[in-house]
Design a protein around this motif. Structure first.
Motif, short mmCIF file in Angstrom:
data_model
loop_
_atom_site.label_atom_id
_atom_site.label_comp_id
_atom_site.label_asym_id
_atom_site.label_seq_id
_atom_site.Cartn_x
_atom_site.Cartn_y
_atom_site.Cartn_z
N ARG A 17 0.85 -1.19 0.00
CA ARG A 17 0.00 0.00 0.00
C ARG A 17 0.89 1.24 0.00
NH1 ARG A 17 -2.09 2.16 5.11
NH2 ARG A 17 -0.33 2.15 6.52
N ASP A 18 0.34 2.32 -0.51
CA ASP A 18 1.09 3.56 -0.62
C ASP A 18 0.25 4.67 0.02
OD1 ASP A 18 2.87 5.53 -1.28
OD2 ASP A 18 2.36 5.58 -3.41
N VAL A 19 0.75 5.25 1.12
CA VAL A 19 0.06 6.36 1.77
C VAL A 19 0.39 7.63 0.99
CG1 VAL A 19 -0.27 7.66 3.91
CG2 VAL A 19 0.22 5.20 4.01
N VAL A 20 -0.60 8.17 0.28
CA VAL A 20 -0.34 9.27 -0.65
C VAL A 20 -0.73 10.63 -0.08
CG1 VAL A 20 -0.53 7.81 -2.68
CG2 VAL A 20 -2.58 8.92 -1.78
N GLU A 21 -1.47 10.63 1.01
CA GLU A 21 -1.91 11.93 1.56
C GLU A 21 -2.32 11.76 3.01
OE1 GLU A 21 -5.60 15.06 0.83
OE2 GLU A 21 -4.88 13.85 -0.86
N SER A 22 -2.12 12.79 3.82
CA SER A 22 -2.61 12.81 5.19
C SER A 22 -3.93 13.56 5.25
CB SER A 22 -1.59 13.50 6.11
OG SER A 22 -2.15 13.68 7.41
N LEU A 23 -4.90 12.97 5.92
CA LEU A 23 -6.19 13.62 6.15
C LEU A 23 -6.22 14.34 7.49
CD1 LEU A 23 -8.41 10.60 5.02
CD2 LEU A 23 -7.61 12.50 3.62
N GLY A 24 -5.10 14.25 8.21
CA GLY A 24 -4.99 14.83 9.55
C GLY A 24 -4.39 13.82 10.49
N GLN A 25 -3.83 14.30 11.59
CA GLN A 25 -3.27 13.41 12.59
C GLN A 25 -4.36 12.56 13.23
OE1 GLN A 25 -0.01 12.87 13.38
NE2 GLN A 25 0.46 14.19 11.63
N SER A 26 -4.08 11.31 13.47
CA SER A 26 -5.08 10.40 14.02
C SER A 26 -5.67 10.93 15.33
CB SER A 26 -4.47 9.01 14.26
OG SER A 26 -5.41 8.14 14.82
N ASP A 27 -4.83 11.42 16.23
CA ASP A 27 -5.33 11.91 17.52
C ASP A 27 -6.16 13.17 17.36
OD1 ASP A 27 -4.21 9.82 18.88
OD2 ASP A 27 -2.43 10.92 19.55
N SER A 28 -5.82 14.00 16.38
CA SER A 28 -6.61 15.21 16.13
C SER A 28 -8.00 14.85 15.60
CB SER A 28 -5.89 16.13 15.15
OG SER A 28 -4.65 16.56 15.68
N LEU A 29 -8.06 13.89 14.70
CA LEU A 29 -9.34 13.45 14.16
C LEU A 29 -10.18 12.76 15.24
CD1 LEU A 29 -8.08 12.00 10.77
CD2 LEU A 29 -9.29 14.15 11.11
N LYS A 30 -9.51 12.09 16.14
CA LYS A 30 -10.18 11.37 17.22
C LYS A 30 -11.01 12.29 18.11
CE LYS A 30 -8.85 8.67 21.33
NZ LYS A 30 -7.69 8.06 22.03
N VAL A 31 -10.59 13.55 18.24
CA VAL A 31 -11.28 14.51 19.11
C VAL A 31 -12.74 14.69 18.69
CG1 VAL A 31 -11.33 16.94 19.82
CG2 VAL A 31 -9.15 15.71 19.73
#
Length: 263
Positions: free
Chosen positions: A181-195
């Protein structure tokens, strides 16, 4: 002294006014949030809130209660393997799914789609899953049950490569994650999205599944995005169901389950 008194009184009145406005705004937002799924006329309800008609699962773990589809594991009914309740209406290919869920702190669940039945095990599915858990370690990620395991962690846009030479899936899995798999983009930090995910309260899930693009939203925030170019292992249609997981006693509730099929 009078000026001090009147100024103080004015401050108190203004504070009460702003607090009242804030409460009304929060109430309106809450009412709007809970009514979004009910008022969406483009979607069809696939759970009537009263019966398990068109759903098939083990009644030891699944029931209808207070308008919700409830999955519960008790100390007396601990699971040896994951179990699902499976929608019998169709095998959706290209679709949008909207629902609300609430899960206990110890809960582990998920929404499976484009999945296949595991015939040798009752009420078992193999396929894509929008992950959900009470501690929100995994909520929003794309996990492929009984197959390629983690395809995209929360906060990732991923392209899964096409590899026709794969014979053994296990040889390409490491630490419960698919390696091709190839991670091509960040949608945001996992912990930030978790909020944005509420604990022990109602959350909204919106899945947009079209062609080889798989997008998982929680509370209107894109949590994971997968482009599956793996023509050998991907599924383009299949069963839809929700899960209760092995582990400690847990409870998960689903409501307002609505589906829209694309042409």
């Amino acid at each position: 002294m009078k000026n001090i008194f009147y100024n103080g009184l004015l401050c108190i009145l203004l504070l009460c006014y702003f607090q009242s406005c804030k409460k009304k705004t929060e109430q309106l937002k809450s009412e709007e949030s809970t009514s979004i799924l009910k008022n969406d006329t483009n979607f069809t309800s696939i759970f009537d809130g009263k019966t398990l008609n068109n759903w098939k699962g083990d009644p030891t773990y699944w029931r209808v209660e207070n308008g919700c589809l409830v999955g519960e594991v008790t100390p007396e009914t601990i699971l040896k393997r994951n179990t699902f309740i499976i929608w019998q209406g169709d095998k959706p290919a290209n679709f949008e799914l909207k629902l609300e869920y609430k899960i206990s702190a110890t809960g582990n669940s998920g929404i499976n789609y484009r999945s296949e039945l595991i015939t040798e095990t009752p009420f078992a599915l193999r396929g894509y899953q929008a992950d959900i858990d009470g501690k929100n370690r995994y909520t929003g990620q794309n996990y492929e049950e009984k197959k390629r395991t983690t395809l995209a962690y929360r906060g990732e846009k991923v392209i899964l490569e096409n590899n026709n030479n794969i014979v053994d899936l296990k040889s390409n899995i490491k630490n419960n994650c698919w390696q091709i798999r190839d991670v091509v983009e960040s949608l945001g930090q996992s912990d930030s999205l978790k909020v944005s995910i509420k604990n022990n309260d109602w959350n909204q899930v919106h899945l947009i599944i079209k062609g080889n693009r798989l997008k998982h939203y929680v509370n209107d925030i894109l949590m994971s995005d997968v482009i599956d170019n793996d023509s050998i292992n991907r599924n383009l249609s299949g069963y839809l169901g929700v899960q209760v997981h092995t582990g400690p006693p847990m409870k998960v509730e689903y409501r307002n389950i609505k589906l829209k099929n694309f042409n």
